[in-house]
Write a protein that holds these residues in place. Structure first.
Motif, PDB file in Angstrom:
ATOM      1  N   HIS A 140     -17.816 -17.679  26.280  1.00 13.21           N
ATOM      2  CA  HIS A 140     -17.977 -17.306  27.689  1.00 13.21           C
ATOM      3  C   HIS A 140     -17.529 -18.442  28.608  1.00 13.21           C
ATOM      4  O   HIS A 140     -16.959 -18.201  29.674  1.00 13.21           O
ATOM      5  N   ASN A 141     -17.794 -19.688  28.196  1.00 11.26           N
ATOM      6  CA  ASN A 141     -17.304 -20.842  28.969  1.00 11.26           C
ATOM      7  C   ASN A 141     -15.778 -20.827  29.043  1.00 11.26           C
ATOM      8  O   ASN A 141     -15.191 -21.023  30.106  1.00 11.26           O
ATOM      9  N   VAL A 142     -15.135 -20.586  27.906  1.00 12.04           N
ATOM     10  CA  VAL A 142     -13.676 -20.522  27.841  1.00 12.04           C
ATOM     11  C   VAL A 142     -13.161 -19.382  28.719  1.00 12.04           C
ATOM     12  O   VAL A 142     -12.180 -19.538  29.467  1.00 12.04           O
ATOM     13  N   ARG A 143     -13.820 -18.230  28.627  1.00 11.21           N
ATOM     14  CA  ARG A 143     -13.432 -17.058  29.432  1.00 11.21           C
ATOM     15  C   ARG A 143     -13.459 -17.387  30.925  1.00 11.21           C
ATOM     16  O   ARG A 143     -12.518 -17.065  31.658  1.00 11.21           O
ATOM     17  N   ASN A 144     -14.519 -18.044  31.395  1.00  3.97           N
ATOM     18  CA  ASN A 144     -14.628 -18.370  32.820  1.00  3.97           C
ATOM     19  C   ASN A 144     -13.542 -19.341  33.269  1.00  3.97           C
ATOM     20  O   ASN A 144     -12.978 -19.195  34.354  1.00  3.97           O
ATOM     21  N   ARG A 145     -13.245 -20.325  32.427  1.00  2.00           N
ATOM     22  CA  ARG A 145     -12.230 -21.308  32.812  1.00  2.00           C
ATOM     23  C   ARG A 145     -10.835 -20.690  32.825  1.00  2.00           C
ATOM     24  O   ARG A 145     -10.005 -21.022  33.666  1.00  2.00           O
ATOM     25  N   LYS A 146     -10.601 -19.781  31.919  1.00  4.33           N
ATOM     26  CA  LYS A 146      -9.326 -19.044  31.920  1.00  4.33           C
ATOM     27  C   LYS A 146      -9.216 -18.192  33.185  1.00  4.33           C
ATOM     28  O   LYS A 146      -8.150 -18.132  33.819  1.00  4.33           O
ATOM     29  N   TYR A 147     -10.315 -17.562  33.572  1.00  5.22           N
ATOM     30  CA  TYR A 147     -10.344 -16.726  34.779  1.00  5.22           C
ATOM     31  C   TYR A 147      -9.986 -17.558  36.012  1.00  5.22           C
ATOM     32  O   TYR A 147      -9.147 -17.170  36.822  1.00  5.22           O
ATOM     33  N   ILE A 148     -10.620 -18.714  36.144  1.00  4.78           N
ATOM     34  CA  ILE A 148     -10.354 -19.621  37.273  1.00  4.78           C
ATOM     35  C   ILE A 148      -8.886 -20.058  37.284  1.00  4.78           C
ATOM     36  O   ILE A 148      -8.229 -20.089  38.328  1.00  4.78           O
ATOM     37  N   ALA A 149      -8.359 -20.378  36.106  1.00  2.00           N
ATOM     38  CA  ALA A 149      -6.984 -20.886  36.012  1.00  2.00           C
ATOM     39  C   ALA A 149      -5.959 -19.835  36.421  1.00  2.00           C
ATOM     40  O   ALA A 149      -4.866 -20.175  36.893  1.00  2.00           O
ATOM     41  N   GLU A 150      -6.303 -18.562  36.259  1.00  4.42           N
ATOM     42  CA  GLU A 150      -5.347 -17.488  36.556  1.00  4.42           C
ATOM     43  C   GLU A 150      -5.329 -17.083  38.028  1.00  4.42           C
ATOM     44  O   GLU A 150      -4.454 -16.336  38.451  1.00  4.42           O
ATOM     45  N   ILE A 151      -6.315 -17.554  38.806  1.00  5.23           N
ATOM     46  CA  ILE A 151      -6.332 -17.210  40.235  1.00  5.23           C
ATOM     47  C   ILE A 151      -5.141 -17.881  40.925  1.00  5.23           C
ATOM     48  O   ILE A 151      -4.883 -19.067  40.740  1.00  5.23           O
ATOM     49  N   ASN A 152      -4.434 -17.130  41.720  1.00  7.69           N
ATOM     50  CA  ASN A 152      -3.233 -17.622  42.419  1.00  7.69           C
ATOM     51  C   ASN A 152      -3.611 -18.738  43.404  1.00  7.69           C
ATOM     52  O   ASN A 152      -4.204 -18.487  44.446  1.00  7.69           O
ATOM     53  N   SER A 153      -3.247 -19.976  43.062  1.00  9.62           N
ATOM     54  CA  SER A 153      -3.691 -21.114  43.874  1.00  9.62           C
ATOM     55  C   SER A 153      -2.948 -21.246  45.197  1.00  9.62           C
ATOM     56  O   SER A 153      -3.373 -21.997  46.069  1.00  9.62           O
TER      57      SER A 153
END
Length: 221
Positions: free
Chosen positions: A184-197
């Motif tokens: 779940h930690n990995v999932r959240n960090r992947k989610y954050i990384a995919e947000i268009n910065s």
């Protein structure tokens, strides 16, 4: 009320119902307040209300007071609605989307959700609603659980991009997630990384409960 007084000593269950969507739903007096729980976790009021209040405070009560329309994906007992209306004194429109009609009936019966005039409840699947809606929102709160599980679609890029496309400029997403293991930690960090910065800034708030992590996304363009 005697049950309320005794609830400071021991939780007192006053209602229990099996729901097709949420398995077991329980209403309990705990520490002098009514809370709504599923079999294994708090759904509304209690710790969940503290978590979402913390997220709203991070966005800023003053900013929320200036908003016109808030979308809530996952209503349950409506504790975040009560925080918005009773504590922040938000006067704009709130649209709540909840897939479980049994949950809304309980929210109306025990938490008087149907007495909040600025709240519109829509019984629908959050994924379907997000695809269909033509509205733009100042704040989108995502608080969707099936007991301790979160549907996979919430973390898929297509869904997150669609949610972000519904934000007005300077709008926010407040996403409540549950962390039970390292995956779940990995999932959240992947989610954050995919947000268009380029269009959005995102951050995870320090946890105030062991298993909940809040993600805030802001549309900066």
């Amino acid at each position: 009320m005697i049950q309320k007084i005794f609830s400071y000593l021991i939780p007192i269950k006053i209602f229990k119902k099996k729901s097709a969507r949420s398995k077991m739903i329980e209403v309990t007096w705990a520490n002098g307040e009514l809370v709504l729980d599923s079999e294994n976790t708090n759904y509304s009021y209690g710790s969940l209300q503290r978590i979402l209040r913390y997220g709203l405070r991070n966005i800023g009560y003053k900013a929320i007071l200036d908003m016109d329309h808030i979308l809530l994906l996952g209503v349950a007992g409506g504790s975040v609605v009560k925080t918005l209306v009773d504590e922040i004194e938000y006067k704009g429109k709130i649209t709540g989307v909840e897939i479980d009609s049994d949950m809304i009936q309980i929210a109306n019966d025990y938490f008087n959700l149907n007495k909040i005039k600025q709240l519109e409840i829509i019984i629908d699947d959050a994924f379907e609603f997000v695809l269909k809606t033509k509205n733009q929102y100042d704040l989108i709160i995502i608080d969707i659980f099936e007991d301790t599980k979160m549907p996979n679609f919430l973390f898929e890029r297509f869904f997150s991009e669609r949610v972000c496309s519904l934000l007005k400029d300077q709008g926010f997403v407040l996403f409540n997630t549950m962390i039970l293991d390292e995956a779940h930690n990995v999932r959240n960090r992947k989610y954050i990384a995919e947000i268009n910065s380029k269009l959005f800034s995102s951050k995870m708030l320090p946890r105030i409960e062991d298993h909940n992590e809040l993600i805030i996304i802001e549309k900066v363009a």
